[in-house]
Design a protein around this motif. Structure first.
Motif, short mmCIF file in Angstrom:
data_model
loop_
_atom_site.label_atom_id
_atom_site.label_comp_id
_atom_site.label_asym_id
_atom_site.label_seq_id
_atom_site.Cartn_x
_atom_site.Cartn_y
_atom_site.Cartn_z
N GLU A 16 28.00 51.62 30.98
CA GLU A 16 28.62 50.35 31.35
C GLU A 16 30.03 50.58 31.90
O GLU A 16 30.42 49.97 32.89
CB GLU A 16 28.69 49.40 30.14
CG GLU A 16 27.35 48.93 29.62
CD GLU A 16 26.61 48.00 30.55
OE1 GLU A 16 27.23 47.44 31.49
OE2 GLU A 16 25.40 47.82 30.35
N GLN A 39 31.14 53.25 33.36
CA GLN A 39 31.01 53.85 34.67
C GLN A 39 30.73 52.78 35.73
O GLN A 39 31.32 52.80 36.82
CB GLN A 39 29.89 54.89 34.68
CG GLN A 39 29.72 55.60 36.00
CD GLN A 39 28.61 56.63 35.97
OE1 GLN A 39 28.02 56.88 34.92
NE2 GLN A 39 28.33 57.23 37.10
N LEU A 40 29.86 51.84 35.40
CA LEU A 40 29.58 50.74 36.33
C LEU A 40 30.82 49.90 36.60
O LEU A 40 31.09 49.53 37.75
CB LEU A 40 28.45 49.86 35.80
CG LEU A 40 27.05 50.44 35.87
CD1 LEU A 40 26.07 49.56 35.13
CD2 LEU A 40 26.62 50.63 37.31
N VAL A 41 31.57 49.60 35.55
CA VAL A 41 32.80 48.82 35.73
C VAL A 41 33.74 49.54 36.66
O VAL A 41 34.33 48.94 37.57
CB VAL A 41 33.46 48.53 34.36
CG1 VAL A 41 34.87 48.00 34.53
CG2 VAL A 41 32.61 47.55 33.56
N GLU A 42 33.90 50.85 36.47
CA GLU A 42 34.79 51.62 37.33
C GLU A 42 34.31 51.63 38.78
O GLU A 42 35.11 51.54 39.71
CB GLU A 42 34.94 53.04 36.79
CG GLU A 42 35.71 53.09 35.48
CD GLU A 42 35.65 54.43 34.78
OE1 GLU A 42 35.08 55.40 35.34
OE2 GLU A 42 36.19 54.51 33.65
N GLU A 43 33.00 51.72 38.97
CA GLU A 43 32.45 51.67 40.32
C GLU A 43 32.70 50.30 40.96
O GLU A 43 33.06 50.22 42.14
CB GLU A 43 30.96 51.99 40.30
CG GLU A 43 30.66 53.44 39.99
CD GLU A 43 29.19 53.73 39.84
OE1 GLU A 43 28.35 52.86 40.19
OE2 GLU A 43 28.85 54.83 39.36
N TYR A 44 32.51 49.24 40.19
CA TYR A 44 32.78 47.90 40.72
C TYR A 44 34.25 47.73 41.07
O TYR A 44 34.59 47.14 42.10
CB TYR A 44 32.37 46.82 39.72
CG TYR A 44 30.87 46.59 39.64
CD1 TYR A 44 30.11 46.39 40.79
CD2 TYR A 44 30.22 46.55 38.42
CE1 TYR A 44 28.74 46.16 40.72
CE2 TYR A 44 28.85 46.33 38.35
CZ TYR A 44 28.12 46.14 39.50
OH TYR A 44 26.77 45.92 39.41
N GLU A 45 35.13 48.25 40.23
CA GLU A 45 36.56 48.16 40.52
C GLU A 45 36.89 48.86 41.83
O GLU A 45 37.68 48.36 42.63
CB GLU A 45 37.38 48.76 39.37
CG GLU A 45 37.40 47.90 38.13
CD GLU A 45 38.10 48.56 36.95
OE1 GLU A 45 38.21 49.81 36.92
OE2 GLU A 45 38.52 47.83 36.03
N GLU A 46 36.28 50.02 42.06
CA GLU A 46 36.51 50.76 43.30
C GLU A 46 36.00 49.97 44.50
O GLU A 46 36.66 49.90 45.53
CB GLU A 46 35.83 52.13 43.22
CG GLU A 46 36.07 53.00 44.42
CD GLU A 46 37.53 53.35 44.64
OE1 GLU A 46 37.93 53.48 45.81
OE2 GLU A 46 38.28 53.47 43.65
N ILE A 47 34.84 49.38 44.37
CA ILE A 47 34.28 48.57 45.46
C ILE A 47 35.19 47.39 45.76
O ILE A 47 35.47 47.07 46.92
CB ILE A 47 32.85 48.10 45.12
CG1 ILE A 47 31.90 49.29 45.10
CG2 ILE A 47 32.37 47.01 46.07
CD1 ILE A 47 30.54 49.01 44.50
N ILE A 48 35.67 46.72 44.71
CA ILE A 48 36.57 45.57 44.89
C ILE A 48 37.83 46.01 45.62
O ILE A 48 38.29 45.34 46.56
CB ILE A 48 36.90 44.93 43.53
CG1 ILE A 48 35.66 44.22 42.99
CG2 ILE A 48 38.08 43.95 43.65
CD1 ILE A 48 35.79 43.77 41.54
N LYS A 49 38.40 47.14 45.23
CA LYS A 49 39.61 47.64 45.90
C LYS A 49 39.35 47.90 47.37
O LYS A 49 40.16 47.58 48.22
CB LYS A 49 40.09 48.93 45.23
CG LYS A 49 40.75 48.70 43.90
CD LYS A 49 41.19 50.03 43.28
CE LYS A 49 41.71 49.85 41.89
NZ LYS A 49 42.07 51.13 41.25
#
Length: 64
Positions: free
Chosen positions: A43, A45-55
């Motif tokens: 979970e 890891q997914l949050v970190e990936e979403y944060e990167e996408i948002i950035k």
């Protein structure tokens, strides 16, 4: 005297059985905890990936 000794042995065996049951529960709970820890890591890891996408999306929107 023999009946008292027999009763003590029975009580001791009961406690030995209880220790075994408790150890089994502990092992089961530990496995559940490890599973939950693995789930949390995924979970996170997914949050970190979403944060990167948002950035990236926000950065692309600023340059547009």
């Amino acid at each position: 005297m023999k009946s008292a000794l027999q009763r003590i042995k029975e009580d001791m065996n009961h406690h030995i059985d209880q220790i075994s049951k408790n150890n089994h529960k502990i092992d089961s709970y530990m496995e559940s905890i490890r599973t939950l820890e693995d789930c949390n890591a995924k979970e996170q890891q997914l949050v970190e990936e979403y944060e990167e996408i948002i950035k990236r999306i926000e950065g692309a929107g600023e340059s547009a």
